[in-house]
Design an enzyme around this catalytic site. Structure first.
Site, mmCIF file in Angstrom:
data_model
loop_
_atom_site.group_PDB
_atom_site.id
_atom_site.type_symbol
_atom_site.label_atom_id
_atom_site.label_comp_id
_atom_site.label_asym_id
_atom_site.label_seq_id
_atom_site.Cartn_x
_atom_site.Cartn_y
_atom_site.Cartn_z
ATOM 1 N N HIS A 1 34.878 -12.583 -35.064
ATOM 2 C CA HIS A 1 34.712 -13.363 -33.763
ATOM 3 C C HIS A 1 35.874 -14.515 -33.859
ATOM 4 C CE1 HIS A 1 33.523 -15.955 -30.218
ATOM 5 N NE2 HIS A 1 33.247 -16.660 -31.082
ATOM 6 N N TYR B 1 27.165 -7.302 -38.747
ATOM 7 C CA TYR B 1 26.510 -6.955 -37.647
ATOM 8 C C TYR B 1 27.291 -5.613 -36.925
ATOM 9 C CZ TYR B 1 29.892 -9.964 -35.586
ATOM 10 O OH TYR B 1 31.057 -10.640 -35.348
ATOM 11 N N ARG C 1 37.317 -6.114 -30.282
ATOM 12 C CA ARG C 1 37.822 -6.997 -31.400
ATOM 13 C C ARG C 1 37.790 -6.515 -32.772
ATOM 14 N NH1 ARG C 1 33.187 -10.583 -32.173
ATOM 15 N NH2 ARG C 1 33.295 -9.732 -34.170
HETATM 16 C C1 LIG Z 1 28.407 -21.738 -22.686
HETATM 17 C C2 LIG Z 1 28.393 -21.199 -23.957
HETATM 18 N N1 LIG Z 1 27.479 -20.524 -24.759
HETATM 19 C C3 LIG Z 1 27.680 -20.190 -25.742
HETATM 20 C C4 LIG Z 1 28.886 -20.298 -26.451
HETATM 21 C C5 LIG Z 1 29.005 -20.071 -28.034
HETATM 22 N N2 LIG Z 1 30.051 -18.948 -28.032
HETATM 23 C C6 LIG Z 1 31.257 -18.984 -28.286
HETATM 24 S S1 LIG Z 1 32.237 -17.793 -27.941
HETATM 25 C C7 LIG Z 1 30.748 -16.938 -27.746
HETATM 26 C C8 LIG Z 1 30.915 -15.539 -27.544
HETATM 27 C C9 LIG Z 1 32.022 -15.040 -26.382
HETATM 28 O O1 LIG Z 1 31.953 -13.562 -26.259
HETATM 29 P P1 LIG Z 1 32.804 -13.074 -25.172
HETATM 30 O O2 LIG Z 1 32.740 -13.635 -23.647
HETATM 31 O O3 LIG Z 1 32.559 -11.658 -25.159
HETATM 32 O O4 LIG Z 1 34.463 -13.324 -25.576
HETATM 33 P P2 LIG Z 1 35.025 -12.811 -27.131
HETATM 34 O O5 LIG Z 1 34.946 -13.774 -28.202
HETATM 35 O O6 LIG Z 1 34.350 -11.555 -27.408
HETATM 36 O O7 LIG Z 1 36.402 -12.373 -26.892
HETATM 37 C C10 LIG Z 1 29.666 -17.680 -27.599
HETATM 38 C C11 LIG Z 1 28.248 -17.136 -27.081
HETATM 39 C C12 LIG Z 1 29.744 -21.217 -25.563
HETATM 40 N N3 LIG Z 1 31.142 -21.439 -26.396
HETATM 41 N N4 LIG Z 1 29.525 -21.545 -24.568
#
Ligand SMILES: Cc1ncc(C[n+]2csc(CCOP(=O)(O)OP(=O)(O)O)c2C)c(N)n1
Ligand SMILES: [Mg+2]
Length: 361
Positions: free
Chosen positions: A251, A260, A247
């Site tokens: 985010h 980070y 990425r």
């Molecule tokens: C159940 C839940 N826990 C926490 C969050 C907060 N949150 C939003 S995106 C994210 C990280 C997602 O990471 P990943 O699955 O690797 O997808 P990326 O954003 O890297 O594409 C988190 C923890 C959420 N949306 N839903």
């Protein structure tokens, strides 16, 4: 445990001729067009958000090959369960850009996704994985020749829903493909701090499901892997595909990644740019001259501007819709809350003002 990372085009542009997919030149050019569309879309959407005209944006910058290569391998009859970064794949499968922009403006059901087999976005991480399994099973029972395709991040593999969804897929022989874009982070949490497994792909084994690991910055490799996974899924063998990528942006627009991760790391991945790599392949095979990059850019820019205009014309439908969206008939408890809310607004209209006065269009 050693799991091969499948590749067709290497970072220097050299490639494995036996692995080049058997598709016509137009398809090979289209892949480039869609990746560029994804990049231009992400740039424009991010700028639009900065001007206060979108709620948030989750950019797919750096992940274009994973997003487009996988979308391109699907049929229009397949069902996509999206997670947020895959604008290009959703547009490819029938979602309009206007509706996508409205979604990021907080209006989820502008189109009700009519005409597109696209489920609502899984903002609650991992929640869509069992749903994709259920949909796949349902399609199998109905004798349909299509699959459910869940797009997910590495972070989603750390949820309980991932475990449940994968387990049932294995048990039910569900025609499903779980496509994990391992972009190395779940917001600020690096992959190594999230799991003690070396790869996502190996997790498939425990569920009796196939696992494939692929270079997620190599669009042809992703296309091949997901095509293969789709075939396997239609035979009743669900597949977990891990696309190794990065990425490159924040985010979302409310994150500052410099807090980070190091600049060196980001630079390292800039060198593995998916568009540049694919361009090198197209040049090497004499196809690049047929691509008018400027024309594609202009076309997408225009499409984006038109989509913004169309989104601006959408009439907002008021706060009460929150209460009426899910149910055909509002249940008594929601009815009570709605009335309470109306009374509150009468007493304190200022509570809703900030929404009414947010920048229009
Ligand atoms: C159940 C839940 N826990 C926490 C969050 C907060 N949150 C939003 S995106 C994210 C990280 C997602 O990471 P990943 O699955 O690797 O997808 P990326 O954003 O890297 O594409 C988190 C923890 C959420 N949306 N839903
Ligand atoms: Mg991630």
């Amino acid at each position: 445990m050693e799991i091969e990372t499948y590749q067709v085009v290497r970072p220097d542009g050299s490639f494995d001729a036996d692995r080049v997919p058997d598709v016509d030149d137009e398809a090979l050019r289209d892949l480039y067009r869609w990746m560029l569309l994804q990049r231009v879309y992400d740039n424009r959407a991010t700028k639009l958000q900065r001007r206060g005209r979108l709620g948030t944006v989750a950019s797919g910058r750096g992940q274009e090959a994973a997003i487009i290569g996988s979308g391109f391998a699907l049929s229009q009859d397949d069902w996509i369960f999206p997670y947020g970064r895959e604008a290009g794949a959703l547009l490819m499968h029938g979602l309009s850009m206007r509706d996508l922009l409205l979604y990021w403006r907080g209006i989820e059901d502008a189109s009700k996704m009519e005409g597109a087999n696209i489920f609502g976005m899984a903002i609650s991480i991992g929640s869509h994985i069992p749903l994709a399994t259920g949909k796949a099973w349902g399609m199998q029972l109905a004798g349909e020749e299509s699959i459910a395709f869940a797009n997910l991040g590495d972070g989603a593999t750390s949820t309980g829903a991932f475990h449940e969804g994968m387990n049932f897929a294995g048990v039910l022989d569900a025609p499903a493909v779980y496509f994990c874009q391992n972009n190395q982070y779940a917001i600020s949490l690096p992959f190594e701090k999230q799991t003690n497994a070396d790869t996502v792909a190996q997790k498939a084994l425990a569920y009796g499901v196939d696992g494939i690991r692929v270079d997620g910055n190599d669009v042809l490799a992703v296309y091949n892997a997901v095509s293969k996974a789709r075939e396997r899924a239609l035979e009743g063998n669900p597949v977990l595909v891990e696309a190794v990528t990065y990425r490159r942006g924040a985010h979302t627009t409310s994150d500052d990644p410099t807090r980070y991760r190091s600049e060196e790391e980001v630079d390292e991945w800039e060198k593995r740019d998916p568009l540049e790599r694919y361009q090198a392949f197209l040049e090497e095979t004499g196809r690049w001259d047929d691509i008018d990059e400027e024309a594609i850019r202009e076309e997408v820019e225009e499409e984006f501007s038109a989509a913004v205009d169309a989104a601006d014309e959408f009439e907002e439908r008021g706060i009460e819709e929150i209460f009426s969206y899910l149910h055909e008939e509002t249940p008594p408890e929601l009815q009570r809350q709605l009335e309470e809310f109306r009374e509150l607004l009468e007493e304190r209209p200022d509570m809703y003002e900030y929404i009414e006065t947010r920048p229009k269009g």
